[in-house]
Design an enzyme around this catalytic site. Structure first.
Site, PDB file in Angstrom:
ATOM      1  CG  HIS A 102      -2.051  -1.011   1.082  1.00  0.00           C
ATOM      2  ND1 HIS A 102      -3.294  -0.700   0.593  1.00  0.00           N
ATOM      3  CD2 HIS A 102      -2.076  -2.343   1.328  1.00  0.00           C
ATOM      4  CE1 HIS A 102      -4.046  -1.792   0.565  1.00  0.00           C
ATOM      5  NE2 HIS A 102      -3.322  -2.806   1.001  1.00  0.00           N
ATOM      6  CG  ASP A 151       0.201   9.316   0.310  1.00  0.00           C
ATOM      7  OD1 ASP A 151       0.112   8.168   0.766  1.00  0.00           O
ATOM      8  OD2 ASP A 151      -0.467  10.276   0.742  1.00  0.00           O
TER       9      ASP A 151
HETATM   10  P1  ADQ Z   1      -2.903   6.388   4.566  1.00  0.00           P
HETATM   11  O1  ADQ Z   1      -1.484   6.821   4.692  1.00  0.00           O
HETATM   12  O2  ADQ Z   1      -3.648   6.282   5.829  1.00  0.00           O
HETATM   13  O3  ADQ Z   1      -3.042   5.009   3.771  1.00  0.00           O
HETATM   14  P2  ADQ Z   1      -4.855   7.685   2.668  1.00  0.00           P
HETATM   15  O4  ADQ Z   1      -4.820   6.867   1.439  1.00  0.00           O
HETATM   16  O5  ADQ Z   1      -4.989   9.130   2.385  1.00  0.00           O
HETATM   17  O6  ADQ Z   1      -3.569   7.506   3.574  1.00  0.00           O
HETATM   18  O7  ADQ Z   1      -6.080   7.213   3.530  1.00  0.00           O
HETATM   19  C1  ADQ Z   1      -6.439   7.882   4.694  1.00  0.00           C
HETATM   20  C2  ADQ Z   1      -7.889   7.538   5.028  1.00  0.00           C
HETATM   21  O8  ADQ Z   1      -8.147   8.015   6.351  1.00  0.00           O
HETATM   22  C3  ADQ Z   1      -8.874   8.226   4.090  1.00  0.00           C
HETATM   23  O9  ADQ Z   1      -9.910   7.334   3.768  1.00  0.00           O
HETATM   24  C4  ADQ Z   1      -9.385   9.404   4.924  1.00  0.00           C
HETATM   25  O10 ADQ Z   1     -10.726   9.768   4.663  1.00  0.00           O
HETATM   26  C5  ADQ Z   1      -9.274   8.867   6.331  1.00  0.00           C
HETATM   27  N1  ADQ Z   1      -9.054  10.012   7.252  1.00  0.00           N
HETATM   28  C6  ADQ Z   1      -8.003  10.840   7.304  1.00  0.00           C
HETATM   29  N2  ADQ Z   1      -8.204  11.791   8.232  1.00  0.00           N
HETATM   30  C7  ADQ Z   1      -9.411  11.560   8.763  1.00  0.00           C
HETATM   31  C8  ADQ Z   1     -10.213  12.198   9.758  1.00  0.00           C
HETATM   32  N3  ADQ Z   1      -9.788  13.295  10.412  1.00  0.00           N
HETATM   33  N4  ADQ Z   1     -11.392  11.681  10.043  1.00  0.00           N
HETATM   34  C9  ADQ Z   1     -11.833  10.584   9.402  1.00  0.00           C
HETATM   35  N5  ADQ Z   1     -11.147   9.948   8.458  1.00  0.00           N
HETATM   36  C10 ADQ Z   1      -9.945  10.418   8.137  1.00  0.00           C
HETATM   37  C11 ADQ Z   1      -2.113   4.060   3.194  1.00  0.00           C
HETATM   38  C12 ADQ Z   1      -1.082   4.640   2.225  1.00  0.00           C
HETATM   39  C13 ADQ Z   1      -1.793   5.409   1.121  1.00  0.00           C
HETATM   40  C14 ADQ Z   1      -2.798   4.499   0.409  1.00  0.00           C
HETATM   41  C15 ADQ Z   1      -3.687   3.782   1.405  1.00  0.00           C
HETATM   42  C16 ADQ Z   1      -4.533   2.700   0.732  1.00  0.00           C
HETATM   43  O11 ADQ Z   1      -0.168   5.480   2.905  1.00  0.00           O
HETATM   44  O12 ADQ Z   1      -0.857   5.902   0.168  1.00  0.00           O
HETATM   45  O13 ADQ Z   1      -3.613   5.280  -0.438  1.00  0.00           O
HETATM   46  O14 ADQ Z   1      -2.929   3.149   2.427  1.00  0.00           O
HETATM   47  O15 ADQ Z   1      -3.743   1.829  -0.013  1.00  0.00           O
END
Ligand code: ADQ
Length: 471
Positions: A157, A364
């Protein structure tokens, strides 16, 4: 029919709570288990004095989860240590933060062996196994060592770092060698796949045959499978009562100003300090715009046991305080910085109220926030996505305003460009991004991977990117 066993560090059991309370990934993996039958296996998140390997089975809404507790030392070395202090920084190109400790590496291997010991008796001969993410690189090999002959896939991921960075980690060769225990490995982008192939060919002498890497007896197929969001669910979530209320509240509190929104786990890879610096540059260079906009940055803390995460938290509190101190007036604050998490439909309402989504990670794997921001927009009056060119999502969302997140000037210029953008251009860019978010959603991603794991499809071969393939 084969059952599907999904293995990941943390396991999400289906919840009864309102729609949208769980992330799209959890929902998609649960749906896969429902379709194939099977189990989702991983760490419970709990500690136990001495590891017993006792499995806690639970069944809810057609999904069976199987979790084990770990010892304090396991969590310290495997999770806080190797996963979060070694692999995470290194794989996000931060060798300055990566800690190479034999104790961490040993704990990581031990926990993977423990997972394999515990999982082994659950595996039946026709099952297919799908291992998720960097906590579990060696698990496939540990299972093979215990006689598992089933098809096993691995999905990463996060990004895969360039060969010369990965080479700084003492266990790099061994780690990549063990990945040849898998039959299939998936990455979000061609760039991460290329870096993996580069390492495997240069450092281990693997050879390339189409989309497959060959090392000795082992053949490892490598594919690009960019993860998506549950777009339908997210669009539906954006029109719930909670979403509409959140939208109205944000609009009311904006009093006619344009809102810029950032939503990220509080993590140094998300580029929050650089983002604040870019926004500050915008305020400094455009005094006439100052009271016309504000930045809402939502950043729930994560990995609080790790020192670098404590540091980034302190740094951001200082930076937001300093910028607000320098620019705020009695009737306007430039940055609203909040550390809470919100339900997904509330987030959808907030995204929709924002004229700009500012998504500027330094590195990312994908970045789902960018896709959620797009999905939540009003098609008739959509906002503008400003996206880091170093997020995996940039390979798909080409009509975002792409920026170099390290450059305060570029971020500042992009904000100005987004604020001036005509409705016509906003709609055209949004439509093209939304087409992708809708088509390549999380179900598409999951099917792409499981079909490949079952040998059902024939994706195009990996395009040669340099002379490595020929070497
Ligand atoms: P993350 O590094 O966690 O995931 P991301 O893909 O942006 O990053 O996902 C974050 C999730 O958390 C999103 O669904 C977002 O809505 C949720 N989130 C963030 N802040 C929030 C808040 N304050 N309240 C509620 N929800 C919140 C890792 C990798 C990424 C990759 C994903 C999936 O680092 O690059 O996209 O896995 O493979």
């Amino acid at each position: 029919m084969s059952r599907l066993i999904i293995i990941s560090n943390r396991v999400s059991a289906p919840k009864d709570s309102h729609a949208g309370a769980q992330g799209g990934l959890a929902v998609a993996l649960q749906a896969a288990i429902r379709e194939f039958g099977g189990i989702w296996f991983g760490w419970s998140g709990e500690t136990v004095e001495e590891f017993t390997g006792q499995i806690n089975f639970q069944r809810a809404q057609g999904v069976t989860t199987a979790t084990v507790d770990l010892e304090e030392q396991d969590i310290e070395e495997y999770y806080n240590g190797y996963a979060n202090r070694t692999l995470w920084p290194l794989f996000h190109y931060r060798i300055d933060l990566a800690e190479y400790e034999r104790g961490f590496a040993g704990g990581y291997q031990r926990v993977n062996e423990r997972f394999a010991d515990t999982l082994r008796p659950l595996v039946e001969s026709e099952d297919i196994l799908w291992v998720q993410d960097y906590h579990m690189f060696p698990l496939g090999q540990c299972l093979r060592d215990r006689g598992v002959k089933n098809r096993i896939g691995f999905f990463l991921h996060i990004p895969w770092p360039p060969r010369r960075l990965l080479a700084t980690m003492p266990e790099a060769q061994e780690l990549v060698r063990t990945m040849f225990a898998y039959d299939l490995v998936g990455f979000h982008t061609q760039e991460w796949l290329d870096s993996f192939r580069d390492y495997a060919t240069y450092e281990l002498g693997a050879t390339v045959e189409g989309d497959t890497l060959v090392l000795g007896e082992r053949r490892l197929r490598a594919i690009v499978a960019p993860i998506g969001i549950d777009c339908k669910e997210f669009v539906a979530g954006a029109s719930t009562a909670a979403a509409k209320l959140a939208y109205r509240r944000m609009r009311d509190s904006a009093v006619g100003r344009d809102m810029i929104v950032g939503v990220d786990r509080l993590d140094y890879s998300k580029g929050l300090e650089e983002r604040f610096a870019g926004y500050e540059r915008f305020l400094a260079e455009h005094p006439e715009e100052r009271k016309e906009v504000f930045l809402l940055q939502i950043a729930p803390p994560s990995r609080g046991a790790v020192e670098s995460y404590k540091k980034i938290r302190t740094a951001l509190e200082g930076l937001s305080g300093r910028i607000n101190g320098a620019y705020a007036d009695t009737d306007w604050v430039p940055i609203r910085y909040v550390n809470q998490g919100y339900p997904r439909d509330v987030l959808a309402g907030i995204y929709r109220a924002a004229r700009i989504g500012l998504v500027t990670p330094l590195r990312d794997g994908m970045n789902l926030v960018a896709k959620e921001y797009v999905a939540a927009q009003d098609p008739e009056d959509p906002g503008v996505l400003i996206l880091s060119r170093f997020a995996g999502a940039a390979a798909q969302l080409k009509d975002a305003v792409l920026v170099n997140p390290y450059s305060a000037d570029e971020v500042s210029d992009a904000i100005m460009q987004a604020l001036r953008m005509s409705r016509e251009e906003r709609k055209a860019r949004w439509r093209s991004m939304m087409d992708n978010v809708e088509a390549e959603d999380v179900v598409w991603w999951r099917t792409l991977f499981t079909d490949a794991l079952m040998g059902k499809d024939t994706p195009a071969p990996i395009p040669a990117h340099n002379d490595v393939a020929a070497a």
